[in-house]
Design an enzyme around this catalytic site. Sequence first.
Site, PDB file in Angstrom:
ATOM      1  CG  HIS A   1      -2.065   0.919   1.138  1.00 19.77           C
ATOM      2  ND1 HIS A   1      -2.046   2.213   1.568  1.00 19.77           N
ATOM      3  CD2 HIS A   1      -3.314   0.717   0.666  1.00 19.77           C
ATOM      4  CE1 HIS A   1      -3.231   2.769   1.393  1.00 19.77           C
ATOM      5  NE2 HIS A   1      -4.016   1.874   0.848  1.00 19.77           N
ATOM      6  CG  PHE A   2      -0.693   2.473  -2.936  1.00 21.91           C
ATOM      7  CD1 PHE A   2      -1.694   1.601  -3.341  1.00 21.91           C
ATOM      8  CD2 PHE A   2      -1.052   3.601  -2.199  1.00 21.91           C
ATOM      9  CE1 PHE A   2      -3.026   1.863  -3.054  1.00 21.91           C
ATOM     10  CE2 PHE A   2      -2.377   3.852  -1.902  1.00 21.91           C
ATOM     11  CZ  PHE A   2      -3.361   2.984  -2.329  1.00 21.91           C
TER      12      PHE A   2
END
Length: 143
Positions: free
Chosen positions: A49-50
Site C-alpha cells: 500500500h502502495f
Amino acid sequence: MKLNQEEIKQIIPHRHPFLFLDEIIELESLKYGVGVKYVKEDDYFFEGHFPGKPVMPGVLIIESLAQVGAVILLSSSEYKNKIAYFTGIQKAKFRKSVVPGDKLVLKCELTKIRKSFGFGLARAYVNDQLVCEAEISFAIGEL
C-alpha cells in the site's frame, strides 16, 4: 500520565502486528488521551500500500485512533480486563496522506459512556496538521 508500549500492552489486548501505538503521552482515564505512532518505512502494510508510493491506509489510522480510545477506557479500574469493540465510524474524513517518517499524533476524547456502549471524537495529526478525524462508537465486552 505517560505510557510506553509495554505499559500499553498491559491495558489493551492488541499485539504485533496489530498494535499501532508506540506510546501514550497524555492520559486521563475515561476522558481523554494522546497517543503516538512513529510511522516507519518497514511497517508491514507499506509492502502492498502502495509499492513505490507508501501511504498508511486510512483504516489503520482509524484503528490507531480507536486504540487510543481503548486505552482511555480500559485504563480505568471500572473497565479493567474488558475489551472494546468497534460498533461504528461516523463522519470520517482523511485530509492528508500519512507516509514513512511521519510522527502520527492521535487524540481521542470519550464523549459518552453508557453501561456497555461508548462514543468518542478522534483526530490524527502530523506536524500539527489534521490528517484524519472521525466519530467512533464501541461496545464494551468481556475479555
